[in-house]
Design an enzyme around this catalytic site. Structure first.
Site, mmCIF file in Angstrom:
data_model
loop_
_atom_site.group_PDB
_atom_site.id
_atom_site.type_symbol
_atom_site.label_atom_id
_atom_site.label_comp_id
_atom_site.label_asym_id
_atom_site.label_seq_id
_atom_site.Cartn_x
_atom_site.Cartn_y
_atom_site.Cartn_z
ATOM 1 N N SER A 39 -7.285 24.637 -7.624
ATOM 2 C CA SER A 39 -7.132 24.201 -9.014
ATOM 3 C C SER A 39 -6.751 22.730 -9.044
ATOM 4 C CB SER A 39 -6.045 25.023 -9.707
ATOM 5 O OG SER A 39 -5.658 24.431 -10.938
ATOM 6 N N TYR A 71 2.331 28.879 -9.739
ATOM 7 C CA TYR A 71 0.861 28.905 -9.659
ATOM 8 C C TYR A 71 0.343 27.646 -8.958
ATOM 9 C CZ TYR A 71 -3.977 28.517 -11.365
ATOM 10 O OH TYR A 71 -5.337 28.361 -11.466
#
Length: 286
Positions: A178, A191
């Site tokens: 990401s 995350y």
């Protein structure tokens, strides 16, 4: 045509004037075009989280290019069955496996089902992810931290561990990271940490598998409109989601899938340990 592997041989002395002539290269350079259709013909791909979003778009694009697909997913059976239906309508085989990949036994089972059903495994896409928006590190519970890492990182290790004995020369492993791995995210701390771990995992595994000629790469999407977004953020953030990207919009899953196709196919035969960044123009220098 020069074969892959010939590059390790010492080249004979070259006697040319600048800028040089193609016809005098010894050995000759391979400038033949790489096929642009059926790039994955005859290949088998296991895609975790392939039921929806980026995983679904990737599964459909792989199938369109000739691959048979196995999808491992958590619980969204309706989405998984719809994706399976669409792939079968393309004339490709598709099997779906329901299970929580944060548990090692389910990771092992996903690989075994792939081998049992399709007899081989050429491409592995580790793609599953979960996140929760939390204000402040002190508010992230240990249970959430463990669940986030078990799902987003441990599953990648476990699925890959059980896949590797079945993967041969020319295989490709692609991990979904990401943009948050590179720039961080104040309310997605755990995350973001998992996505950073995935980058290090990718680079280290790539080095480990170079001699086996199995390539390992990653894709680090920016803001992409997927069910995970709709199920995580409040209405105000959803309304503006992606507007802070340089392109001032969220991306679509089918704008990310070509990055996976590129890394899965022979188009990227000289690329390993790298990360692609379909993120709407954000410069991350990674």
């Amino acid at each position: 045509m020069q074969k892959q592997g010939d590059e390790k041989k010492l080249r004979p002395k070259q006697e040319q004037n600048r800028p040089g002539k193609e016809s005098k290269l010894n050995p000759e350079a391979d400038t033949s075009p790489v096929p642009q259709i059926n790039k994955l013909l005859g290949k088998v791909a296991l895609i975790t989280g392939g039921d929806s979003g980026i995983g679904k778009a990737t599964a459909l694009l792989f199938a369109e290019n000739g691959a048979d697909i196995v999808i491992a997913y958590l619980s969204e059976s309706e989405d998984a069955k719809e994706t399976q239906k669409e792939i079968k309508e393309m004339g490709r085989k598709c099997y779906i496996i329901k299970g929580d990949l944060s548990k090692e036994s389910n990771c092992k089972r996903a690989v075994q089902v792939t081998i049992d059903k399709l007899s081989k495994l050429d491409i592995l896409v580790n793609n599953i992810a979960l996140h929760w928006e939390i204000e402040g590190l002190e508010n992230i519970s240990t249970d959430q931290l463990v669940r986030t890492f078990s799902n987003n990182v441990f599953s990648y290790f476990w699925v890959t561990k059980y896949a590797l004995p079945h993967m041969k020369e020319g295989g490709s492993i692609i991990n979904t990271s990401s943009v948050t791995a590179y720039r961080g995210s104040a309310k997605l701390i755990d995350y973001s940490a998992t996505k950073g771990a995935i980058i290090s995992f990718t680079r280290s595994l790539a080095q480990s598998l170079v001699e086996k000629k199995i390539r390992v790469n990653a894709v680090a999407p920016g803001p992409i409109w997927t069910p995970l977004i709709a199920s995580t953020f409040d209405d105000e953030k959803i309304a503006k989601f992606g507007s802070d990207a340089p392109m001032e919009r969220a991306g679509q899953p089918n704008e990310v899938a070509p990055s996976f196709l590129f890394l899965a196919s022979d188009d990227s035969s000289y690329i390993t340990g790298q990360c692609l960044h379909p993120n709407g123009g954000e410069i991350v220098n990674g």
